[in-house]
Design a protein around this motif. Structure first.
Motif, short mmCIF file in Angstrom:
data_model
loop_
_atom_site.label_atom_id
_atom_site.label_comp_id
_atom_site.label_asym_id
_atom_site.label_seq_id
_atom_site.Cartn_x
_atom_site.Cartn_y
_atom_site.Cartn_z
N HIS B 2 0.82 -1.21 0.00
CA HIS B 2 0.00 0.00 0.00
C HIS B 2 0.85 1.26 0.00
N CYS B 3 0.25 2.32 -0.54
CA CYS B 3 0.93 3.62 -0.60
C CYS B 3 1.22 4.10 0.82
N VAL B 4 2.47 4.50 1.07
CA VAL B 4 2.82 4.94 2.43
C VAL B 4 2.20 6.31 2.74
N LYS B 5 1.70 6.99 1.72
CA LYS B 5 1.14 8.33 1.97
C LYS B 5 -0.37 8.30 2.21
N CYS B 6 -1.10 7.41 1.49
CA CYS B 6 -2.57 7.44 1.61
C CYS B 6 -3.18 6.07 1.88
N GLY B 7 -2.38 5.02 1.85
CA GLY B 7 -2.92 3.70 2.13
C GLY B 7 -3.62 3.02 0.96
N GLU B 8 -3.77 3.74 -0.17
CA GLU B 8 -4.34 3.11 -1.37
C GLU B 8 -3.39 2.05 -1.90
N LYS B 9 -3.89 1.27 -2.87
CA LYS B 9 -3.06 0.22 -3.46
C LYS B 9 -1.83 0.87 -4.14
N ALA B 10 -0.66 0.36 -3.87
CA ALA B 10 0.56 0.95 -4.43
C ALA B 10 0.72 0.54 -5.89
N ALA B 11 1.26 1.46 -6.70
CA ALA B 11 1.56 1.15 -8.10
C ALA B 11 3.01 0.72 -8.24
N ILE B 12 3.83 1.17 -7.32
CA ILE B 12 5.26 0.86 -7.43
C ILE B 12 5.86 0.78 -6.03
N ASN B 13 6.78 -0.17 -5.88
CA ASN B 13 7.52 -0.28 -4.61
C ASN B 13 8.99 -0.03 -4.92
N MET B 14 9.53 1.03 -4.34
CA MET B 14 10.94 1.35 -4.58
C MET B 14 11.73 0.87 -3.38
N ARG B 15 12.22 -0.36 -3.49
CA ARG B 15 12.86 -1.01 -2.35
C ARG B 15 14.05 -0.22 -1.84
N GLN B 16 14.78 0.42 -2.74
CA GLN B 16 15.98 1.15 -2.31
C GLN B 16 15.63 2.34 -1.44
N HIS B 17 14.38 2.82 -1.53
CA HIS B 17 13.94 3.92 -0.66
C HIS B 17 12.97 3.42 0.42
N LYS B 18 12.69 2.11 0.41
CA LYS B 18 11.65 1.56 1.28
C LYS B 18 10.38 2.39 1.13
N LEU B 19 9.97 2.59 -0.12
CA LEU B 19 8.88 3.52 -0.41
C LEU B 19 7.93 2.92 -1.45
N ALA B 20 6.69 2.67 -1.04
CA ALA B 20 5.66 2.22 -1.97
C ALA B 20 4.68 3.37 -2.16
N LEU B 21 4.29 3.62 -3.41
CA LEU B 21 3.39 4.76 -3.68
C LEU B 21 2.29 4.37 -4.65
N CYS B 22 1.11 4.98 -4.47
CA CYS B 22 0.01 4.83 -5.41
C CYS B 22 0.30 5.71 -6.63
N PRO B 23 -0.43 5.52 -7.73
CA PRO B 23 -0.16 6.34 -8.94
C PRO B 23 -0.15 7.83 -8.63
N HIS B 24 -1.17 8.29 -7.91
CA HIS B 24 -1.27 9.73 -7.63
C HIS B 24 -0.03 10.27 -6.92
N HIS B 25 0.38 9.60 -5.85
CA HIS B 25 1.52 10.10 -5.08
C HIS B 25 2.85 9.86 -5.78
N PHE B 26 2.89 8.80 -6.60
CA PHE B 26 4.11 8.57 -7.38
C PHE B 26 4.31 9.68 -8.40
N LEU B 27 3.20 10.10 -9.02
CA LEU B 27 3.29 11.17 -10.05
C LEU B 27 3.59 12.54 -9.42
N ASP B 28 3.36 12.67 -8.13
CA ASP B 28 3.84 13.87 -7.42
C ASP B 28 5.32 13.72 -7.05
N TRP B 29 5.67 12.52 -6.64
CA TRP B 29 6.99 12.26 -6.08
C TRP B 29 8.10 12.44 -7.12
N ILE B 30 7.85 11.94 -8.35
CA ILE B 30 8.89 12.00 -9.39
C ILE B 30 9.31 13.44 -9.69
N PRO B 31 8.36 14.35 -10.00
CA PRO B 31 8.80 15.73 -10.25
C PRO B 31 9.50 16.36 -9.03
#
Lengths: 318, 318
Positions: B2-31
Motif C-alpha cells: 500500500h501507498c505509504v502516503k494514503c494507504g491506497e493500493k501501491a503502483a510501485i515499490n521502490m525497495r531502495q527507498h523503502k517507499l511504496a506509492l500509489c499512482p497519484h503520489h508517485f506522479l507527485d513524487w517523481i517531479p
C-alpha cells in the motif's frame, strides 16, 4: 587444446593470456609469474626474513611451495581461530599446514587465539557487537592484528599472504561499489610499513587467478583444505567473486584488467595524495602498540576491553 | 503493498527507498525528486534558455513532461540518425517526439545528420574505422558533437539529457572496470562549460531508476518509442546494465549507492586535481571550433575528413 610451448596435451587454458600449457610447462610458468611479481613490485629479496601467513588452503600452501622452488627461505604462521562449523575446520586446516611444513622441513609458527586471547572466532562473534551477523569482520580484524603482531615482534621484515587475483579483484570491487577512498588508495600488491608498529605486507599471487592456483596445487600434488570456511558461506566477498566470475566468463581477462588498470591509474596519479593522510591521526594503541586511527584502544583491543559484553541473543535470555 | 502516503493500493515499490506509492503520489513524487536534483546540483534556473535532447524514448519525453509540470520552458532537439534496423527506428522515434511536442505546443528542433553531414549512422558505421563493430561509438560521438553544436550556436545556456541512474551507473561501472581516470573524474550530474565552445550539460534524472521512469511514462500516458535501438543489442552498456540489475536485485539500492557514493567521494577529494588537466592541451578544432584534445581536427570532423575511407569488408571485395 595443446600446449603452446611443446604441443603436448594442455592441462589448462588461460583465455585471458591466450595461453594453453601442459602440466610440465604450467608448473614452470607459475613460479616465473610469481618471481616477476616479486621483482616488479619490489616485494622482497632473498636476504630478508620472510613470514608467510598459511591457512592450510591451496593459495598459501602453493605459494610456500613456489617460494621454496624459487630459493626463498620462508617461515609459516598458522593462526588457530577455533572454528569447527561441524567440519572441524580449523583443526583440519592446521593439519594440512603441519604436514606440508614437516614434509618440507619448514618452520611453522602456530598462534592459538583462544590460548592467547581467551576466545575463539565463534565465541568472539557471538559476544561482540562487531560479530553480530558478521563473523568475517571479527575474523579479518583478528587475523590482521595477529599476523602483524607476530611478524613485528619476531623480527620478520615482510609478511606474505596468499591473496590471489580473485581475492584482490573482489576486495577492490567491494571498495569501489561503495567508493571507500581510504581503502581504495591503500590497496595494492605491497602495503608499506609506513607507520610505527606496522610490518610490510605483500601479495605475490596478486596477478594469478584462483583457478590457476587450484590447478597448481593439484598438479603439484599438494594436499590442502578444500572446504570453504563454514562462516564464509553467503559472505559478501564470495558474492562479489561470483559476480566477477560471471563478468570474466563473458569477457576473458576482465578481472585481471580491472585490477591491473587500477594499479596503473594509481601510478598515473588518479587519486589525491590527501586521501591517505589519516597517517597524521594515527597513534599507537596504548595496549598492543599497533597503529590505530581510533581514539584510545585499537579495534582489536577494544573487542576484548569489555569481556562482559554479551551478544544480543544471550541478553534476551531470561 | 500500500501507498505509504494514503494507504491506497501501491503502483510501485521502490525497495531502495523503502517507499511504496500509489499512482497519484508517485506522479507527485517523481517531479519533486527531479526538482531536488536540479536544485542540489545547481543545474539551471527558470530564467535560462534550456535545450533538451529528445530521443523519443521514455526518459527524455518523461523529463520534458516533468519540466513542463515544474514550470520550466524547454525546447527539444531531435537528432535524426537515419537508423532503420528493420523497424524504421529513427523515423518512428521522431514521430513520438513530434507528437509529444505538438500536443504540448513545444518547440522541437530536428537535425538530420544525413542532410547536414551527408551520411547516416549506419553509413558512417560501415565506412569508418571507428565504426567497425562499434556503431555505438560512432553514434555517441555524433550525438555529443551535434547536441553541443546546436546548443552553443543557438544560444542555449544549458543542454539537458535524459540519462537516468541506470545509464549513469552503467557508464561509471564501465569506466571503473578499466579505470579511465579522465572519464571517471568528469562524470557527474553536471558537466560544466569550462572550455571554449563547450556548452553546459546536465542530467536531471540521474538519481531516478530506469524502472521508475518507465512507470512514470506509463502512468502519465506518454506514448514513447519502446523498442531499443537495433544497433544497441549486445552492446557493452546494456551488458553492464544487466550486471548491475543482478546486483540490485540481490542488494536493493546497490546502483544508487554506487553512483551517490562516487559523487560523495569526488566531493571529498578522492581524485587528484591533475587528472583533468587535459584542459591545457585542449584547443578548438580548426573546422568545427568545438574543443578537442586530438592534434588537428576533432574526432568528429576527422570521421568526415577522408570520405574515401572504406570499411574493411568493402575493401576486400574484388
Amino acid at each position: 587444446m595443446h600446449c603452446v610451448k611443446c604441443g603436448e596435451k594442455a592441462a589448462i587454458n588461460m583465455r585471458q593470456h591466450k595461453l594453453a600449457l601442459c602440466p610440465h610447462h604450467f608448473l614452470d610458468w607459475i613460479p616465473e609469474q610469481v618471481e616477476r611479481s616479486i621483482k616488479r613490485y619490489h616485494m622482497f629479496t632473498k636476504e630478508e626474513r620472510l613470514l608467510l601467513a598459511v591457512s592450510g588452503g591451496k593459495d598459501s600452501l602453493s605459494l610456500w611451495d613456489i617460494l621454496l622452488h624459487l630459493g626463498y627461505t620462508v617461515d609459516g604462521l598458522y593462526i588457530e581461530l577455533g572454528i569447527d562449523g561441524g567440519i572441524d575446520y580449523s583443526a583440519r586446516s592446521l593439519e594440512y599446514a603441519r604436514v606440508f611444513a614437516q614434509e618440507h622441513n619448514l618452520n611453522l609458527l602456530v598462534q592459538d587465539i583462544r590460548h592467547e586471547y581467551g576466545e575463539t572466532i565463534p565465541e568472539l562473534t557471538a559476544r561482540t557487537h562487531r560479530g553480530r551477523y558478521k563473523p568475517c569482520s571479527v575474523c579479518g580484524l583478528t587475523k590482521r592484528h595477529v599476523m602483524n603482531q607476530i611478524a613485528v615482534t619476531n623480527g620478520y621484515t615482510v609478511l606474505l599472504t596468499g591473496h590471489n587475483l580473485d581475492d584482490e579483484a573482489a576486495i577492490l570491487f567491494g571498495n569501489t561499489l561503495s567508493w571507500v577512498g581510504s581503502y581504495i588508495v591503500r590497496q595494492g600488491p605491497v602495503l608499506e610499513a609506513d607507520r610505527t608498529g606496522l610490518g610490510r605486507k605483500v601479495k605475490p599471487l596478486c596477478r594469478l587467478y584462483e583457478r590457476e592456483m587450484a590447478a597448481y596445487a593439484l598438479l603439484r600434488g599438494i594436499a590442502y583444505m578444500e572446504d570453504e570456511c563454514p562462516f564464509a558461506v553467503g559472505s559478501t566477498s564470495i558474492y562479489y567473486k561470483e559476480l566477477l566470475n560471471k563478468l570474466e566468463s563473458d569477457r576473458s581477462g576482465a578481472k585481471l584488467s580491472f585490477y591491473l588498470s587500477f594499479l596503473q591509474a594509481k601510478r598515473n596519479g588518479l587519486f589525491s595524495d590527501k586521501v591517505d593522510d589519516r597517517a597524521e591521526q594515527i597513534h599507537p594503541c596504548p595496549k598492543c602498540e599497533q597503529p590505530t586511527s581510533a581514539p584510545g584502544l585499537c579495534a582489536f583491543c577494544r573487542m576484548f576491553a569489555n569481556p562482559d559484553e554479551q551478544s544480543q541473543s544471550l541478553q534476551l535470555e531470561p
